[in-house]
Motif scaffolding. Structure first.
Motif, PDB file in Angstrom:
ATOM      1  N   SER B 209       0.822  -1.216   0.000  1.00 38.89           N
ATOM      2  CA  SER B 209       0.000   0.000   0.000  1.00 38.89           C
ATOM      3  C   SER B 209       0.852   1.261   0.000  1.00 38.89           C
ATOM      4  O   SER B 209       0.733   2.127   0.883  1.00 38.89           O
ATOM      5  CB  SER B 209      -0.941   0.037   1.211  1.00 38.89           C
ATOM      6  OG  SER B 209      -1.990  -0.852   1.030  1.00 38.89           O
ATOM      7  N   GLU B 210       1.733   1.332  -0.965  1.00 39.24           N
ATOM      8  CA  GLU B 210       2.560   2.527  -1.050  1.00 39.24           C
ATOM      9  C   GLU B 210       2.975   2.774  -2.501  1.00 39.24           C
ATOM     10  O   GLU B 210       2.984   1.850  -3.326  1.00 39.24           O
ATOM     11  CB  GLU B 210       3.809   2.394  -0.179  1.00 39.24           C
ATOM     12  CG  GLU B 210       4.755   1.284  -0.626  1.00 39.24           C
ATOM     13  CD  GLU B 210       6.034   1.246   0.201  1.00 39.24           C
ATOM     14  OE1 GLU B 210       6.182   2.078   1.109  1.00 39.24           O
ATOM     15  OE2 GLU B 210       6.893   0.395  -0.097  1.00 39.24           O
ATOM     16  N   LEU B 231      -4.764  13.983 -11.601  1.00 36.00           N
ATOM     17  CA  LEU B 231      -4.215  12.976 -10.679  1.00 36.00           C
ATOM     18  C   LEU B 231      -5.333  12.171 -10.016  1.00 36.00           C
ATOM     19  O   LEU B 231      -5.311  10.941  -9.981  1.00 36.00           O
ATOM     20  CB  LEU B 231      -3.389  13.699  -9.615  1.00 36.00           C
ATOM     21  CG  LEU B 231      -2.257  12.981  -8.925  1.00 36.00           C
ATOM     22  CD1 LEU B 231      -1.152  12.613  -9.890  1.00 36.00           C
ATOM     23  CD2 LEU B 231      -1.691  13.868  -7.826  1.00 36.00           C
ATOM     24  N   PHE B 232      -6.328  12.854  -9.493  1.00 39.43           N
ATOM     25  CA  PHE B 232      -7.392  12.185  -8.756  1.00 39.43           C
ATOM     26  C   PHE B 232      -8.333  11.404  -9.670  1.00 39.43           C
ATOM     27  O   PHE B 232      -9.068  10.543  -9.210  1.00 39.43           O
ATOM     28  CB  PHE B 232      -8.195  13.207  -7.939  1.00 39.43           C
ATOM     29  CG  PHE B 232      -7.579  13.517  -6.593  1.00 39.43           C
ATOM     30  CD1 PHE B 232      -6.665  12.656  -6.016  1.00 39.43           C
ATOM     31  CD2 PHE B 232      -7.925  14.668  -5.900  1.00 39.43           C
ATOM     32  CE1 PHE B 232      -6.089  12.936  -4.776  1.00 39.43           C
ATOM     33  CE2 PHE B 232      -7.364  14.954  -4.652  1.00 39.43           C
ATOM     34  CZ  PHE B 232      -6.440  14.089  -4.096  1.00 39.43           C
ATOM     35  N   ASN B 233      -8.351  11.730 -10.948  1.00 39.81           N
ATOM     36  CA  ASN B 233      -9.283  11.057 -11.856  1.00 39.81           C
ATOM     37  C   ASN B 233      -8.670   9.860 -12.565  1.00 39.81           C
ATOM     38  O   ASN B 233      -9.333   9.236 -13.390  1.00 39.81           O
ATOM     39  CB  ASN B 233      -9.815  12.046 -12.895  1.00 39.81           C
ATOM     40  CG  ASN B 233     -10.891  12.916 -12.304  1.00 39.81           C
ATOM     41  OD1 ASN B 233     -11.690  12.453 -11.499  1.00 39.81           O
ATOM     42  ND2 ASN B 233     -10.906  14.190 -12.674  1.00 39.81           N
ATOM     43  N   ASN B 239      -5.637   5.759  -4.730  1.00 39.36           N
ATOM     44  CA  ASN B 239      -4.574   5.159  -3.914  1.00 39.36           C
ATOM     45  C   ASN B 239      -3.926   6.196  -2.994  1.00 39.36           C
ATOM     46  O   ASN B 239      -3.375   5.846  -1.954  1.00 39.36           O
ATOM     47  CB  ASN B 239      -3.493   4.537  -4.808  1.00 39.36           C
ATOM     48  CG  ASN B 239      -4.025   3.362  -5.608  1.00 39.36           C
ATOM     49  OD1 ASN B 239      -5.120   2.875  -5.339  1.00 39.36           O
ATOM     50  ND2 ASN B 239      -3.269   2.917  -6.592  1.00 39.36           N
ATOM     51  N   ILE B 240      -3.996   7.459  -3.395  1.00 40.42           N
ATOM     52  CA  ILE B 240      -3.417   8.511  -2.545  1.00 40.42           C
ATOM     53  C   ILE B 240      -4.068   8.491  -1.159  1.00 40.42           C
ATOM     54  O   ILE B 240      -3.423   8.756  -0.152  1.00 40.42           O
ATOM     55  CB  ILE B 240      -3.593   9.889  -3.223  1.00 40.42           C
ATOM     56  CG1 ILE B 240      -2.719   9.967  -4.485  1.00 40.42           C
ATOM     57  CG2 ILE B 240      -3.257  11.033  -2.280  1.00 40.42           C
ATOM     58  CD1 ILE B 240      -2.928  11.215  -5.319  1.00 40.42           C
ATOM     59  N   LEU B 241      -5.328   8.125  -1.112  1.00 41.07           N
ATOM     60  CA  LEU B 241      -6.036   8.108   0.170  1.00 41.07           C
ATOM     61  C   LEU B 241      -5.680   6.907   1.033  1.00 41.07           C
ATOM     62  O   LEU B 241      -5.801   6.973   2.259  1.00 41.07           O
ATOM     63  CB  LEU B 241      -7.557   8.127  -0.061  1.00 41.07           C
ATOM     64  CG  LEU B 241      -8.165   9.503  -0.290  1.00 41.07           C
ATOM     65  CD1 LEU B 241      -7.836  10.037  -1.667  1.00 41.07           C
ATOM     66  CD2 LEU B 241      -9.664   9.472  -0.092  1.00 41.07           C
ATOM     67  N   VAL B 242      -5.284   5.816   0.408  1.00 45.11           N
ATOM     68  CA  VAL B 242      -4.984   4.614   1.199  1.00 45.11           C
ATOM     69  C   VAL B 242      -3.483   4.378   1.328  1.00 45.11           C
ATOM     70  O   VAL B 242      -3.058   3.365   1.878  1.00 45.11           O
ATOM     71  CB  VAL B 242      -5.668   3.361   0.598  1.00 45.11           C
ATOM     72  CG1 VAL B 242      -7.174   3.515   0.646  1.00 45.11           C
ATOM     73  CG2 VAL B 242      -5.191   3.108  -0.828  1.00 45.11           C
ATOM     74  N   LYS B 244      -0.211   4.080   2.792  1.00 44.13           N
ATOM     75  CA  LYS B 244       0.116   3.914   4.223  1.00 44.13           C
ATOM     76  C   LYS B 244       1.129   4.943   4.693  1.00 44.13           C
ATOM     77  O   LYS B 244       1.212   5.239   5.888  1.00 44.13           O
ATOM     78  CB  LYS B 244       0.646   2.503   4.481  1.00 44.13           C
ATOM     79  CG  LYS B 244       2.063   2.280   3.977  1.00 44.13           C
ATOM     80  CD  LYS B 244       2.664   1.004   4.479  1.00 44.13           C
ATOM     81  CE  LYS B 244       4.127   0.918   4.036  1.00 44.13           C
ATOM     82  NZ  LYS B 244       4.711  -0.391   4.218  1.00 44.13           N
ATOM     83  N   ASN B 245       1.913   5.485   3.769  1.00 48.84           N
ATOM     84  CA  ASN B 245       2.960   6.447   4.156  1.00 48.84           C
ATOM     85  C   ASN B 245       2.449   7.873   4.283  1.00 48.84           C
ATOM     86  O   ASN B 245       3.168   8.748   4.744  1.00 48.84           O
ATOM     87  CB  ASN B 245       4.083   6.431   3.119  1.00 48.84           C
ATOM     88  CG  ASN B 245       4.774   5.094   3.048  1.00 48.84           C
ATOM     89  OD1 ASN B 245       4.966   4.438   4.076  1.00 48.84           O
ATOM     90  ND2 ASN B 245       5.137   4.673   1.841  1.00 48.84           N
ATOM     91  N   LYS B 246       1.201   8.110   3.853  1.00 48.29           N
ATOM     92  CA  LYS B 246       0.682   9.490   3.794  1.00 48.29           C
ATOM     93  C   LYS B 246       1.722  10.408   3.134  1.00 48.29           C
ATOM     94  O   LYS B 246       2.164  11.426   3.687  1.00 48.29           O
ATOM     95  CB  LYS B 246       0.305  10.015   5.178  1.00 48.29           C
ATOM     96  CG  LYS B 246      -0.906   9.348   5.783  1.00 48.29           C
ATOM     97  CD  LYS B 246      -1.292  10.020   7.083  1.00 48.29           C
ATOM     98  CE  LYS B 246      -2.555   9.428   7.671  1.00 48.29           C
ATOM     99  NZ  LYS B 246      -3.768   9.772   6.933  1.00 48.29           N
ATOM    100  N   THR B 247       2.112  10.016   1.970  1.00 47.87           N
ATOM    101  CA  THR B 247       3.148  10.731   1.222  1.00 47.87           C
ATOM    102  C   THR B 247       2.801  12.215   1.081  1.00 47.87           C
ATOM    103  O   THR B 247       1.645  12.572   0.866  1.00 47.87           O
ATOM    104  CB  THR B 247       3.279  10.094  -0.177  1.00 47.87           C
ATOM    105  OG1 THR B 247       3.722   8.755  -0.005  1.00 47.87           O
ATOM    106  CG2 THR B 247       4.244  10.860  -1.064  1.00 47.87           C
TER     107      THR B 247
END
Lengths: 105, 379
Positions: B209-210, B231-233, B239-242, B244-247
């Motif tokens: 998850s990264e 990016l969001f579309n 995946n940005i929301l899940v 695990k690193n909260k990049t």
């Protein structure tokens, strides 16, 4: 203070200038790999045919659908397309970058 | 503000290419040093103070949008809201933005704010500064962009994760690559460990998850010259929301609010009558402008899909593929005219501070992708 006193660039000129590098006309040896855990091998020369290396995706079918796992090209040796990384099978790529060809605003 | 016609440097193409500026010309010239603009110090200080004040107003406007959950007006998907609010509440790192001004009678008026993926940074910071050294090195220029970028990357270093800072953009466009690599150049000079990756090379490790780079190393900090609405579309967007690193994605996702033209009627609502704002409304209140307005898509790039309407008639419009998300209606502020040339001022905010300007000149009232970048100096 409104004015820059000194501007030094450590990266840009060399990087961007290389985008305009002129082909010398002599055929060069090119070594490539499409998997970073694979070894480099010399490519078949396509330079006399336009210089293109076509990379096609490959992947696996999982319970959640198709997942891309890498790329291969007939221009590079098979051993350079499939690496050894144990995490390889869980990584997919090309999920970003399809929206447009130019960002500027 | 004066426009001067001059003779370009004899070897100007070589001069600009030697510093890495290779998109100076396409079918039409982009970099144009056959003219320059001269500003008085008083005019520059007016632009500088307006930039600082508008930045503060924009920050307040973001808080207003978040507090009142006005995301629908921005066409922001609900699933993206937690990420936007998280980056806002945690003050996620941000580096830059560019206000676009018309400048008539000594008063800057805000046309829009390029807060997510502004370009023409390298031209503003480096190319026009080198031009000034050749043209008249005794003159001054409103330009401390380079120093402020280096200093702000230094400042951000302690707020980033202690990992490599990746930089990404799309392939096959030298302009976007130059902007991205210039920002990376400044980050390197600030002492940051950096790496470049093209956006379609970014990997998603489903088991971990990264996000990963081409060597399958974790991506923990990344500057992207790639707008959030794309990016969001895309496939990896959620995946940005899940992750695990909260990049840290730079710019942070709360900049989606400021880069959207829906912020313009919000600013007008909050600061009605402010001298640096143009009257602006959503569709439901456009009647307040009568039959004279500029119609702009809330999401668009390079002057696309804009209409200028006078007395109900369209006097100028541009084509494009934008507009599905809706429009805003803005009071007409005609750009100043110099012999049928119309300059628009791009005023940079680096970190939290005004840092300099770049001027794009167009032969039309709407500044699009055929505009020319023109240098300036302070008299």
């Amino acid at each position: 203070m409104k004015k820059s006193k000194f501007i030094q660039l450590v990266l840009v000129a060399a990087t961007i200038s290389s985008c305009n590098s002129v082909n010398s006309g002599r055929e060069r040896k090119i070594y490539m790999r499409s998997d970073t855990t694979a070894k480099y091998t010399q490519t078949r020369s396509y330079l006399n045919h336009g210089g293109f290396y076509a990379f096609r995706p490959f992947g696996v079918i999982t319970p959640n659908g198709y997942r891309r796992t890498g790329y291969y090209s007939s221009g590079i040796h098979e051993s350079s397309s499939f690496g050894t990384s144990s995490s390889r099978s869980s990584v997919s790529r090309a999920g970003f970058g399809r929206s447009a060809f130019h960002v500027s605003s | 503000m004066k426009r001067h016609i001059i003779k370009p440097r004899n070897n100007w193409q070589n001069r600009v290419e030697n510093i890495g500026f290779n998109f100076h010309s396409s079918d039409v010239p982009y970099w144009d040093e056959s003219v320059y603009y001269e500003f008085s110090m008083a005019e520059i200080e007016t632009i500088e103070s307006a930039t600082a004040e508008l930045w503060e107003m924009c920050i307040n406007a973001v808080q207003h949008v978040i507090d009142n959950k006005l995301y629908n007006q921005f066409c922001i998907p609900q699933w993206a809201v937690p990420h936007i609010e998280d980056t806002w509440n945690n003050d996620a790192p941000s580096i830059y933005g560019r206000f676009d001004f018309s400048f008539n009678n000594g008063v800057p008026k805000l046309l829009e704010f390029n807060a997510d993926t502004p370009t023409s940074l390298f031209e503003s910071s480096v190319v026009q500064w080198y031009w000034l050294q050749d043209f008249d090195s005794n003159k001054d220029q409103f330009n401390s962009i380079h120093e402020k970028l280096v200093e702000y990357w230094k400042y951000l270093k302690e707020y980033l994760y202690d990992y490599t800072l990746h930089f990404t953009t799309i392939k096959d466009t030298v302009e976007d690559l130059t902007t991205t690599e210039y920002l990376r150049d400044c980050a390197i000079q600030a002492g940051l460990d950096t790496k470049f990756i093209f956006i379609d090379e970014i990997g998603w490790d489903n088991d971990a998850s990264e996000f990963v780079d081409v060597e399958n190393n974790s991506i923990r900090n990344i500057f992207k010259l790639y707008p959030y609405e794309w990016l969001f579309n895309e496939d990896f967007g959620k995946n940005i929301l899940v992750d695990k690193n909260k990049t840290f994605w730079i710019e942070p996702s709360w900049k989606m609010i400021l880069s959207n033209k829906a912020i313009l009627p919000i600013l007008w609502e909050l600061y009605k009558g402010h001298p640096n704002l143009l009257e602006c409304y959503f569709e439901s209140e456009k009647y307040l402008l009568g039959f004279n307005y500029v119609k702009k898509p809330i999401l668009s790039r390079e002057g696309a899909n804009i209409q200028i309407v006078r007395r109900g008639d369209i006097i100028q419009e541009t084509s494009g593929e934008y507009g599905d998300e809706g429009f805003i209606y803005q009071e007409i502020s005609i750009l100043p005219e110099f012999d049928k040339n119309y300059p628009l001022i791009g005023s940079w905010v680096i970190g939290q501070q005004p840092a300099g300007i770049g001027i794009r000149e167009s032969s039309d009232l709407i500044t699009g992708n055929l505009s020319r970048f023109v240098p300036h100096l302070i008299s």
